[in-house]
Design an enzyme around this catalytic site. Structure first.
Site, PDB file in Angstrom:
ATOM      1  N   ASP A   1       0.852  -1.188   0.000  1.00 32.97           N
ATOM      2  CA  ASP A   1       0.000   0.000   0.000  1.00 32.97           C
ATOM      3  C   ASP A   1       0.889   1.239   0.000  1.00 32.97           C
ATOM      4  O   ASP A   1       0.740   2.137   0.816  1.00 32.97           O
ATOM      5  CB  ASP A   1      -0.917  -0.018   1.223  1.00 32.97           C
ATOM      6  N   ASP A  56       3.409   1.593   8.117  1.00 38.94           N
ATOM      7  CA  ASP A  56       2.153   0.862   7.916  1.00 38.94           C
ATOM      8  C   ASP A  56       2.269  -0.231   6.852  1.00 38.94           C
ATOM      9  O   ASP A  56       1.798  -0.090   5.725  1.00 38.94           O
ATOM     10  CB  ASP A  56       1.015   1.813   7.563  1.00 38.94           C
ATOM     11  N   ASN A  82       1.785   6.818   3.189  1.00 39.44           N
ATOM     12  CA  ASN A  82       2.549   5.841   3.969  1.00 39.44           C
ATOM     13  C   ASN A  82       4.053   6.037   3.836  1.00 39.44           C
ATOM     14  O   ASN A  82       4.833   5.142   4.182  1.00 39.44           O
ATOM     15  CB  ASN A  82       2.162   4.416   3.555  1.00 39.44           C
TER      16      ASN A  82
END
Length: 331
Positions: A206, A223, A211
């Site tokens: 992701d 994350d 992030n």
């Protein structure tokens, strides 16, 4: 629909429970508690009696097994061992990174500040590419055993089937959505066929701008909760934006850094719009699965409306056209 146990458990996660959970593993908060922006899990910045604040992540019940969470923690620790700037879960005095308190699973992290990277800066993109290449060089050393793969089945077909089997799409657009999403998945399959046999490796999964935190010392990646196996381009395409010419330049800068540490198979460029399409389908299903969590109707009031699904149909039609265009190639 979402399991009611999931909703009940998060509804019972009071500030006192958060602090008591941390107390149980020797982390003593001073009462300052700030909820951070997270919908999948519950994440808090917690002021400590001694030392700087920590970040506590309480995992969504029934999403990942203990083994899958620990596998994520182990992957991040491998990256730390290679001096890659990531944020690992803390190993506490009981020797574990994954903790449990009154049915809640949680982990603690050191707090890292930073700002969003300037993606219009070629040097920034090359720097990001170098670190993503280093992450992938570690990620290809062994496979995940417990975490799933990102593929057409898990991010396209299964989410589509979930949406069609439940009452989220208004009847007057249901047929149009079904035919459009099926055409979109046909386009995704063609893209994967053109790409051929692509190497699968452990990914961040992701890797969007939210992030990646930037400081004067460079980036650090946070994350890894969505970490999965998949093609390398998954961790690169979300950093591209703008018109086609802009994305070509951005891709060139990213790969200039990436290929200093990890070989990139250019056949994966056929997958950029296919992966974007899968993410769009998966995102709608993610909202649907979480709709019984009270945080979701408050945060996403436009979901489950006729306008929402009309916009998704138009979005997928645009993707169908884009997937038939020639792929981006770096300069």
């Amino acid at each position: 629909m979402t399991d009611s146990t999931t909703v009940f458990n998060f509804a019972g996660l009071s500030p006192d429970t958060v602090l008591d959970a941390l107390d149980s593993v020797g982390l003593y908060g001073d009462g300052r508690l700030l909820a951070l922006n997270s919908y999948e899990n519950r994440v808090y910045q917690v002021g400590m009696e001694e030392g700087p604040p920590l970040v506590a992540k309480f995992y969504r019940p029934q999403r990942w097994s203990d083994e899958a969470i620990l596998e994520e923690h182990a992957f991040v620790n491998e990256l730390v061992g290679q001096e890659i700037p990531v944020v690992p879960a803390m190993q506490l005095s009981n020797g574990r990174s994954l903790q449990e308190f009154q049915g809640f699973r949680f982990a603690a992290f050191t707090r890292h500040g930073g700002r969003a990277p300037e993606l219009d800066n070629p040097d920034t993109l090359e720097w990001l590419g170098r670190f993503i290449g280093r992450i992938h060089a570690v990620g290809m050393q062994r496979p995940f055993a417990y975490r799933p793969a990102l593929n057409i089945a898990t991010f396209g077909e299964e989410p589509r089937d979930y949406l069609l089997a439940n009452d989220f799409i208004p009847m007057d657009v249901l047929s149009s959505y079904k035919s459009t999403v099926d055409l979109a998945l046909d386009g995704v399959r063609r893209c994967f066929d053109r790409a051929g046999d692509i190497r699968q490796l452990r990914l961040h999964g992701d890797c969007h701008v939210g992030n990646v935190l930037w400081t004067d010392a460079g980036p650090h990646f946070v994350d890894f909760d969505d970490s999965r196996s998949g093609p390398a381009i998954q961790d690169l395409w979300m950093l591209l934006s703008g018109e086609r010419g802009e994305m070509v330049r951005q891709l060139s800068d990213l790969l200039a850094g990436y290929e200093s540490f990890c070989e990139f198979e250019q056949r994966e460029l056929y997958l950029i719009e296919a992966l974007r399409t899968l993410r769009l389908i998966h995102y709608s299903a993610w909202l649907a699965r979480r709709w019984e969590d009270p945080a979701f109707p408050q945060a996403f009031p436009w979901f489950n409306t006729q306008r929402y699904w009309q916009d998704r149909i138009l979005e997928l039609r645009e993707q169908i056209a884009l997937m038939d265009e020639p792929p981006l190639w770096p300069l």
